[in-house]
Design an enzyme around this catalytic site. Structure first.
Site, PDB file in Angstrom:
ATOM      1  N   PRO A 154     -61.661   2.874 -40.228  1.00 36.50           N
ATOM      2  CA  PRO A 154     -61.856   4.325 -40.060  1.00 36.50           C
ATOM      3  C   PRO A 154     -60.560   5.021 -39.683  1.00 36.50           C
ATOM      4  O   PRO A 154     -59.796   4.550 -38.843  1.00 36.50           O
ATOM      5  CB  PRO A 154     -62.887   4.405 -38.926  1.00 36.50           C
ATOM      6  CG  PRO A 154     -63.609   3.097 -38.959  1.00 36.50           C
ATOM      7  CD  PRO A 154     -62.595   2.083 -39.395  1.00 36.50           C
ATOM      8  N   GLY A 155     -60.317   6.157 -40.320  1.00 31.10           N
ATOM      9  CA  GLY A 155     -59.152   6.960 -39.999  1.00 31.10           C
ATOM     10  C   GLY A 155     -57.891   6.587 -40.736  1.00 31.10           C
ATOM     11  O   GLY A 155     -56.822   7.132 -40.435  1.00 31.10           O
ATOM     12  N   THR A 156     -57.962   5.676 -41.703  1.00 32.00           N
ATOM     13  CA  THR A 156     -56.751   5.257 -42.418  1.00 32.00           C
ATOM     14  C   THR A 156     -56.417   6.157 -43.594  1.00 32.00           C
ATOM     15  O   THR A 156     -55.361   5.986 -44.206  1.00 32.00           O
ATOM     16  CB  THR A 156     -56.898   3.814 -42.910  1.00 32.00           C
ATOM     17  OG1 THR A 156     -58.134   3.673 -43.622  1.00 32.00           O
ATOM     18  CG2 THR A 156     -56.894   2.848 -41.735  1.00 32.00           C
ATOM     19  N   GLY A 157     -57.284   7.100 -43.956  1.00 32.45           N
ATOM     20  CA  GLY A 157     -56.938   8.074 -44.984  1.00 32.45           C
ATOM     21  C   GLY A 157     -57.602   7.841 -46.320  1.00 32.45           C
ATOM     22  O   GLY A 157     -57.047   8.259 -47.350  1.00 32.45           O
ATOM     23  N   LYS A 158     -58.770   7.232 -46.353  1.00 30.87           N
ATOM     24  CA  LYS A 158     -59.434   6.974 -47.642  1.00 30.87           C
ATOM     25  C   LYS A 158     -59.876   8.281 -48.298  1.00 30.87           C
ATOM     26  O   LYS A 158     -59.615   8.506 -49.483  1.00 30.87           O
ATOM     27  CB  LYS A 158     -60.638   6.052 -47.415  1.00 30.87           C
ATOM     28  CG  LYS A 158     -60.282   4.710 -46.788  1.00 30.87           C
ATOM     29  CD  LYS A 158     -61.489   3.815 -46.663  1.00 30.87           C
ATOM     30  CE  LYS A 158     -62.500   4.330 -45.647  1.00 30.87           C
ATOM     31  NZ  LYS A 158     -61.959   4.368 -44.275  1.00 30.87           N
ATOM     32  N   THR A 159     -60.553   9.130 -47.550  1.00 25.30           N
ATOM     33  CA  THR A 159     -61.008  10.403 -48.101  1.00 25.30           C
ATOM     34  C   THR A 159     -59.828  11.296 -48.456  1.00 25.30           C
ATOM     35  O   THR A 159     -59.830  11.978 -49.490  1.00 25.30           O
ATOM     36  CB  THR A 159     -61.928  11.104 -47.091  1.00 25.30           C
ATOM     37  OG1 THR A 159     -62.999  10.237 -46.738  1.00 25.30           O
ATOM     38  CG2 THR A 159     -62.486  12.387 -47.665  1.00 25.30           C
ATOM     39  N   HIS A 166     -49.072  -7.848 -12.885  1.00 28.99           N
ATOM     40  CA  HIS A 166     -49.073  -7.829 -14.355  1.00 28.99           C
ATOM     41  C   HIS A 166     -47.671  -7.582 -14.893  1.00 28.99           C
ATOM     42  O   HIS A 166     -47.200  -8.291 -15.803  1.00 28.99           O
ATOM     43  CB  HIS A 166     -50.008  -6.722 -14.867  1.00 28.99           C
ATOM     44  CG  HIS A 166     -51.459  -7.055 -14.763  1.00 28.99           C
ATOM     45  ND1 HIS A 166     -52.022  -8.134 -15.386  1.00 28.99           N
ATOM     46  CD2 HIS A 166     -52.468  -6.420 -14.099  1.00 28.99           C
ATOM     47  CE1 HIS A 166     -53.331  -8.164 -15.127  1.00 28.99           C
ATOM     48  NE2 HIS A 166     -53.622  -7.137 -14.339  1.00 28.99           N
ATOM     49  N   GLU A 194     -51.168  -4.378 -10.112  1.00 31.44           N
ATOM     50  CA  GLU A 194     -50.461  -3.860 -11.279  1.00 31.44           C
ATOM     51  C   GLU A 194     -49.036  -4.394 -11.348  1.00 31.44           C
ATOM     52  O   GLU A 194     -48.541  -4.717 -12.431  1.00 31.44           O
ATOM     53  CB  GLU A 194     -50.461  -2.325 -11.260  1.00 31.44           C
ATOM     54  CG  GLU A 194     -51.837  -1.689 -11.281  1.00 31.44           C
ATOM     55  CD  GLU A 194     -52.660  -2.128 -12.470  1.00 31.44           C
ATOM     56  OE1 GLU A 194     -52.062  -2.487 -13.516  1.00 31.44           O
ATOM     57  OE2 GLU A 194     -53.899  -2.143 -12.373  1.00 31.44           O
ATOM     58  N   ASP A 197     -59.893  -8.385 -16.716  1.00 33.33           N
ATOM     59  CA  ASP A 197     -58.860  -9.313 -17.187  1.00 33.33           C
ATOM     60  C   ASP A 197     -59.452 -10.680 -17.490  1.00 33.33           C
ATOM     61  O   ASP A 197     -59.094 -11.324 -18.490  1.00 33.33           O
ATOM     62  CB  ASP A 197     -57.757  -9.445 -16.130  1.00 33.33           C
ATOM     63  CG  ASP A 197     -57.079  -8.121 -15.842  1.00 33.33           C
ATOM     64  OD1 ASP A 197     -57.021  -7.281 -16.751  1.00 33.33           O
ATOM     65  OD2 ASP A 197     -56.625  -7.931 -14.696  1.00 33.33           O
TER      66      ASP A 197
END
Length: 613
Positions: free
Chosen positions: A175-180, A398, A395, A476
């Site tokens: 979704p959102g990769t530009g097919k349309t 990490h 944090e 995690d």
């Protein structure tokens, strides 16, 4: 008993009126027999209305004796006129109501007759303003579709060589990769009619409607040939037939059968090209994907770093950018983003810029937009000093483990500012987009991810001891368990050897894994898998504890700085940690020397059999 309303209208009685006439106080009288009332005009200019009896002669004689003028008014014609007006109004209202009902019934009949007609959106050519230059980041897909445009514009060059253009082209991508967007660009470049519809519009409650709409759509397209038909989310009607729990949907299957028939009905070089888009090609029926229907499949993947830069440049055309914004850097910082994600990034940055009443979008706004998209909205800062220090150690653990672990991602930012969803703070990394874009991830990179993910729990062990660890590392631990299991069962990164024991997911509702709920391996193999997963997690925790134990002073320094500033960026972090970011592998030898204190902490932790919430 008198009525107040009657007394209000007729203030004098009949007998009083006769007395007033006799006393010559009345100037004139007007008798209205139809209303049974008389209008009285007094000599002082006032007037009254008095009710009288029907066929009453007394008032006539009294007025004649007093020499008072009396006239009789006949209003029967006025009443007849009012009656005619009322009757005509009722007749007109009846006619209007019947007309409205007839029109509603005719509209219902028309809808019933046209229920099986398709409702495709035929885009006029002036509305097809998108061109290939407006589609960035998918150059390979554009090259594949250039010949489609050329065929629609110059079909003779193909026909004379006996070539046949693909009848159907399947656009596959996340979704959102530009097919349309790519389909619209093809129609805009070719300059031909563009029929756009969604596959879900074919399926209705009534049986046979979907098949009728498919026939009507292809009939309209053949009349407009050469043209392009674009069906979005074709998996809504193209799913495998007769599969899944409870069997298939009869109406959807009939619609699919009609679609298969219509696609086979195309004559060679008919000028009608069917484009379809989906992000679930695995669920499509095999008859739909065979050559002769969808002859060509074009995979549209997530853009790489150059592609992301091109997409950002396209969306930045209409937006003012500050001088400190480098699209190349932001392309590097957004691995895994689709074209829609990048458009949303610039849109959120534009909104923040307008909110701050600034003239151009700067790096500060882009940074805030990126955090809003990936981490959620900013919450109120932490006030509890003990909780704040605990989260700071988590944090920093990490970040410090990532800094001294080979193959780990570079630290981009460490912050204590909480975000929505219960995130008290977070450490953001700068992933190596070359690894992600290539799709080939090494065993060393995955091990580094395990070690970094357990850096927060390791920091709590080193600083607070095994009895004071918290459930803050539950997320995690879940990611570590999932990644370690995939390394064992899918990637062959364990002593079980190069075997794939599990798949990436099951599809019960497609009927594929309904009868395979039990694993395909033996119970003894399952025990070995669990043992290997625990071994990978334990070794990763040992390495993380070892790293932090030998750098306790650096960790304390970073925590104090983080508590004071609440946010440490990458450059500041590297200065405080004494790092040379270009040579992170200089500490490889240090990772193999296990600290005794860390090992004792691990053993004690195992004996406590700690669980996560």
């Amino acid at each position: 008993m008198s009525l107040p309303f009657f007394n209000q209208i007729f203030s004098i009685s009949y007998s009083q009126l006769l007395n007033q006439i006799t006393e010559k106080k009345v100037k004139s009288l007007e008798l209205i027999p139809a209303r049974r009332e008389v209008e009285v005009l007094y000599k002082d200019g006032s007037n009254e209305k008095v009710s009288v009896f029907a066929n009453n002669q007394q008032i006539l004689r009294t007025a004649e004796a007093a020499d008072t003028p009396l006239t009789v008014k006949d209003i029967r014609k006025e009443q007849e006129l009012v009656g005619w007006v009322v009757n005509i109004s009722l007749l007109l209202m009846l006619i209007i109501g019947l007309t409205f009902l007839f029109r509603r019934s005719s509209q219902v009949a028309n809808r019933a007759m046209g229920f099986g007609r398709s409702q495709p959106r035929l885009k006029p050519q002036e509305d097809l303003s998108i061109r290939f230059e407006d589609v960035a980041g998918i150059s390979e897909a554009k090259e594949e579709l250039q010949e489609v445009v050329k065929f629609l514009q110059q079909p003779e060059s193909f026909i004379k060589l006996g070539a046949r253009i693909p009848r159907g082209i399947l656009l596959v991508g996340a979704p959102g990769t530009g097919k349309t967007l790519l389909a619209k660009a093809i129609a805009g470049e070719a300059g031909v009619p563009f029929f756009s519809t969604a596959a879900s519009e074919f399926v209705e409650l009534f049986v046979g409607v979907g098949a009728s709409r498919v026939r009507d759509l292809f009939r309209k397209a053949k009349e407009k040939a050469p043209c392009i038909i674009f069906i979005d989310e074709i998996d809504a009607v193209g799913r495998q037939r007769g599969a899944g729990i409870g069997g298939g949907n009869d109406e959807r299957e009939q619609t699919l059968n009609q679609l298969l028939t219509e696609m086979d009905g195309f004559s060679d070089n008919s000028g009608v090209i069917l484009l379809a888009a989906t992000n679930r090609p695995d669920v499509l029926d095999t008859a739909l994907k065979r050559p002769g229907r969808f002859d060509r499949r074009i995979d549209i993947s997530l853009p790489d770093r150059p592609g992301r830069k091109e997409i950002l440049a396209v969306h930045a055309r209409t937006r003012p950018l500050a001088d400190d914004v480098c699209l190349q850097d932001w392309a590097r910082r957004t691995p895994g983003f689709s074209g829609a994600d990048l458009a949303n990034l610039l849109n959120e940055a534009s909104i923040l810029t307008a909110r701050q009443e600034k003239a151009a979008i700067g790096s500060e706004q882009l940074e805030a937009a990126l955090e809003r998209i990936t981490m959620g909205l900013t919450a109120a800062p932490l006030q509890d000093s003990a909780k704040k220090r605990l989260i700071a150690y988590h944090e920093v653990g990490h970040a410090l483990v990532a800094a001294f672990t080979p193959n780990a991602d570079r630290v981009d930012k460490v912050t204590l500012l909480p975000r929505g969803g219960g995130v008290g703070g977070f450490t953001r990394f700068w992933p190596d987009d070359e690894i992600l874009d290539s799709g080939l991830i090494t065993k060393g990179y995955l091990i580094a991810r395990l070690v970094v993910a357990l850096g927060g729990r390791a920091a709590e062990l080193v600083v607070f001891g095994p009895d004071e660890i918290t459930q803050g590392a539950s997320g995690d631990l879940q990611s570590v368990a999932q990644l370690a299991r995939e390394m064992v069962t899918r990637f062959g990164f364990s002593r079980l050897g190069p075997v794939a024991l599990e798949s990436s997911g099951s599809q019960v509702f497609l009927g594929r894994d309904l009868i395979h709920t039990r694993p395909s391996y033996a119970e003894s193999t399952g025990k070995i898998i669990d043992q290997q997963v625990r071994t990978l997690a334990s070794e990763a925790l040992k390495r993380a504890v070892n790293l932090l134990s030998s750098r306790r002073e650096v960790m304390d320094l970073l925590v104090e700085e983080l508590i004071q500033e609440e946010t440490i960026n990458a450059d500041r972090f590297e200065v405080l940690a004494g790092l040379n970011p270009k040579t992170p592998s200089n500490h490889v030898g240090e990772l193999d020397d296990l600290d005794n204190q860390a090992q004792d902490a691990i053993n004690e932790l195992s004996s406590h059999n700690t669980t996560t919430a």
